[in-house]
Design a protein around this motif. Structure first.
Motif, short mmCIF file in Angstrom:
data_model
loop_
_atom_site.label_atom_id
_atom_site.label_comp_id
_atom_site.label_asym_id
_atom_site.label_seq_id
_atom_site.Cartn_x
_atom_site.Cartn_y
_atom_site.Cartn_z
N PHE A 79 0.82 -1.21 0.00
CA PHE A 79 0.00 0.00 0.00
C PHE A 79 0.86 1.26 0.00
O PHE A 79 0.50 2.27 -0.60
CB PHE A 79 -0.92 -0.01 1.23
CG PHE A 79 -2.38 -0.04 0.89
CD1 PHE A 79 -2.89 -1.10 0.16
CD2 PHE A 79 -3.24 0.96 1.30
CE1 PHE A 79 -4.24 -1.15 -0.18
CE2 PHE A 79 -4.58 0.93 0.98
CZ PHE A 79 -5.09 -0.13 0.24
N GLN A 80 1.99 1.20 0.69
CA GLN A 80 2.87 2.37 0.81
C GLN A 80 3.89 2.46 -0.32
O GLN A 80 4.56 3.50 -0.45
CB GLN A 80 3.61 2.34 2.15
CG GLN A 80 2.71 2.48 3.38
CD GLN A 80 2.17 3.90 3.52
OE1 GLN A 80 1.42 4.38 2.69
NE2 GLN A 80 2.57 4.57 4.59
N HIS A 81 4.02 1.42 -1.11
CA HIS A 81 5.03 1.41 -2.18
C HIS A 81 4.71 2.43 -3.27
O HIS A 81 3.58 2.55 -3.73
CB HIS A 81 5.11 0.01 -2.81
CG HIS A 81 6.03 -0.06 -3.99
ND1 HIS A 81 7.41 -0.03 -3.85
CD2 HIS A 81 5.77 -0.13 -5.32
CE1 HIS A 81 7.96 -0.09 -5.05
NE2 HIS A 81 6.99 -0.15 -5.96
N ARG A 82 5.72 3.18 -3.68
CA ARG A 82 5.57 4.14 -4.77
C ARG A 82 6.32 3.64 -6.01
O ARG A 82 7.44 3.17 -5.92
CB ARG A 82 6.11 5.52 -4.37
CG ARG A 82 5.24 6.24 -3.37
CD ARG A 82 5.71 7.67 -3.15
NE ARG A 82 4.94 8.31 -2.10
CZ ARG A 82 3.78 8.92 -2.29
NH1 ARG A 82 3.27 9.00 -3.50
NH2 ARG A 82 3.13 9.46 -1.28
N PHE A 83 5.68 3.82 -7.14
CA PHE A 83 6.31 3.42 -8.39
C PHE A 83 7.42 4.40 -8.75
O PHE A 83 7.30 5.60 -8.55
CB PHE A 83 5.28 3.40 -9.53
CG PHE A 83 4.26 2.31 -9.40
CD1 PHE A 83 4.59 1.00 -9.67
CD2 PHE A 83 2.96 2.60 -9.00
CE1 PHE A 83 3.65 -0.02 -9.55
CE2 PHE A 83 2.01 1.61 -8.89
CZ PHE A 83 2.36 0.29 -9.15
N GLY A 84 8.50 3.84 -9.30
CA GLY A 84 9.59 4.67 -9.81
C GLY A 84 9.45 4.85 -11.31
O GLY A 84 8.34 4.85 -11.84
N ALA A 88 3.75 7.26 -16.60
CA ALA A 88 2.55 7.84 -16.01
C ALA A 88 2.35 7.45 -14.56
O ALA A 88 1.71 8.19 -13.79
CB ALA A 88 1.33 7.41 -16.84
N LEU A 89 2.90 6.30 -14.16
CA LEU A 89 2.71 5.84 -12.78
C LEU A 89 3.77 6.38 -11.81
O LEU A 89 3.66 6.17 -10.60
CB LEU A 89 2.73 4.31 -12.73
CG LEU A 89 1.53 3.59 -13.34
CD1 LEU A 89 1.72 2.08 -13.26
CD2 LEU A 89 0.24 4.00 -12.66
N THR A 90 4.77 7.05 -12.34
CA THR A 90 5.86 7.54 -11.49
C THR A 90 5.33 8.37 -10.33
O THR A 90 4.56 9.31 -10.52
CB THR A 90 6.84 8.39 -12.31
OG1 THR A 90 7.37 7.60 -13.37
CG2 THR A 90 7.98 8.89 -11.44
N GLY A 91 5.74 7.99 -9.11
CA GLY A 91 5.37 8.75 -7.92
C GLY A 91 4.05 8.35 -7.30
O GLY A 91 3.75 8.75 -6.16
N HIS A 92 3.25 7.57 -8.00
CA HIS A 92 1.98 7.13 -7.43
C HIS A 92 2.22 6.03 -6.40
O HIS A 92 2.98 5.08 -6.65
CB HIS A 92 1.04 6.59 -8.50
CG HIS A 92 0.27 7.65 -9.23
ND1 HIS A 92 -0.51 8.58 -8.59
CD2 HIS A 92 0.16 7.91 -10.57
CE1 HIS A 92 -1.08 9.38 -9.49
NE2 HIS A 92 -0.68 9.00 -10.69
N ALA A 93 1.55 6.12 -5.25
CA ALA A 93 1.57 5.04 -4.27
C ALA A 93 0.52 4.00 -4.67
O ALA A 93 -0.58 4.36 -5.11
CB ALA A 93 1.26 5.58 -2.89
N VAL A 94 0.87 2.73 -4.51
CA VAL A 94 -0.07 1.67 -4.88
C VAL A 94 -1.40 1.84 -4.14
O VAL A 94 -2.48 1.70 -4.72
CB VAL A 94 0.54 0.29 -4.57
CG1 VAL A 94 -0.49 -0.82 -4.78
CG2 VAL A 94 1.77 0.04 -5.44
#
Length: 325
Positions: A79-84, A88-94
């Motif tokens: 849940f806390q993991h952020r995409f690198g 488009a997903l960069t910076g989004h937390a799962v």
């Protein structure tokens, strides 16, 4: 006080995380009421693109309860993991994306958050302070040489202003000129609580906004719960730079003149003038409790065990009462 203590914590971000972690050491019956005015980062992007509640602070509250209840778990970590990367997903937390999906599929943020807590195995509850995204507007001094007040909008702008925040109000972007609506379940949680907590956290963007929602403000005045304010360990650059501990209480009272609280918890080393803090607390009807609640290994972070012990004292609980369920 019998059975599990019914505790409600109002706030957002890392400050709410600290309160939830401490409270979960005392009781499994913890409800977080979370601000919904974030407009930065992943939350801000999802809010602008999808028109949903900003999920970031809600996600953090869920993760805090999950870790406090079950220890580090795979789902809490995910849940806390952020995409690198750079797409488009960069910076989004799962967790933000999961909550956004639940919001859209279920069409009800409370039902979505209840489903998320079941996914994480959380016994406590996380609720938004309002079912609609809100916007903070602040009156700020010190931005112009002539001393005039300037209005700025948005949580990020308020949190990072080089000026001095004097007062905030809440706006309803979806309903221009409307009155901010309170989440009904959050109002009922405050009315049913035995203990209600405000702070720590970003004072003008995470704590005081709850007092600007009329339904929540009214519930905070009506509730028979013991009301406790937890002060920050240090002033925050931008929002409260240069604020003394008692100044934090002063602005709380200015935004909610009818509010009375029972206790104010502060770290002993962060209070340069204890007598002044005690006087300011007395102005709110409260007793100031000064204790060593800072984590000695992490600057600016509350120690959850020490904070839980201080909360127990504020509530008049013995060491055998208010234990974690």
């Amino acid at each position: 006080m019998t059975g599990n203590l019914r505790a409600v914590a109002l706030g957002g971000g890392h400050g709410l995380h600290a309160t939830l972690t401490a409270l979960r050491r005392l009781t499994p019956d913890v409800t977080a009421v979370v601000t919904v005015a974030d407009d930065g980062g992943s939350s801000g992007r999802l809010r602008r693109e999808l028109g949903l509640l900003p999920p970031g602070d809600l996600r953090q509250a869920l993760a805090a309860l999950a870790v406090a209840e079950k220890g580090e778990s795979l789902w809490a970590e995910v849940f806390q993991h952020r995409f690198g990367g750079s797409g488009a997903l960069t910076g989004h937390a799962v967790g933000n994306l999961v909550l956004a999906g639940l919001f859209e599929v279920l069409g009800d943020p409370v039902a979505a958050l209840d489903e998320a807590r079941r996914l994480l195995g959380v016994s406590g509850r996380v609720l938004p302070m309002s079912p609609e995204p809100l916007e903070i507007e602040a009156e700020v001094s010190g931005l112009d040489d002539d001393g005039t007040l300037r209005r700025i909008r948005g949580q990020v702008a308020v949190a990072s202003t080089p000026g001095r925040v004097e007062r905030i109000t809440l706006r309803t972007p979806r309903r221009p000129g409307g009155v901010p609506a309170a989440c009904d379940e959050a109002v009922q949680a405050v009315l049913d609580a035995e203990a209600v907590f405000l702070g720590p956290g970003s004072w003008f963007s995470s704590v005081i906004p709850h007092l600007m929602v009329p339904g929540l403000h009214d519930a905070l005045l009506r509730t028979e719960a013991t009301k406790i304010v937890v002060l920050n360990l240090v002033p925050q650059p931008g929002e409260t730079a240069g604020f003394s501990p008692e100044r934090h209480l002063d602005v709380l009272f200015q935004h909610a003149p009818g509010l009375r609280v029972d206790a104010v918890i502060a770290d002993r080393d962060s209070v340069p003038a204890p007598a002044r803090l005690r006087d300011a607390a007395a102005g709110l009807g409260a007793k100031a409790l000064l204790a060593d609640v800072a984590d000695p290994g992490r600057e600016g972070v509350h120690d959850p065990d020490a904070l839980a012990s201080c909360v127990r004292e504020a509530l008049g609980l013995s060491e055998t009462e208010g234990r974690k369920g």
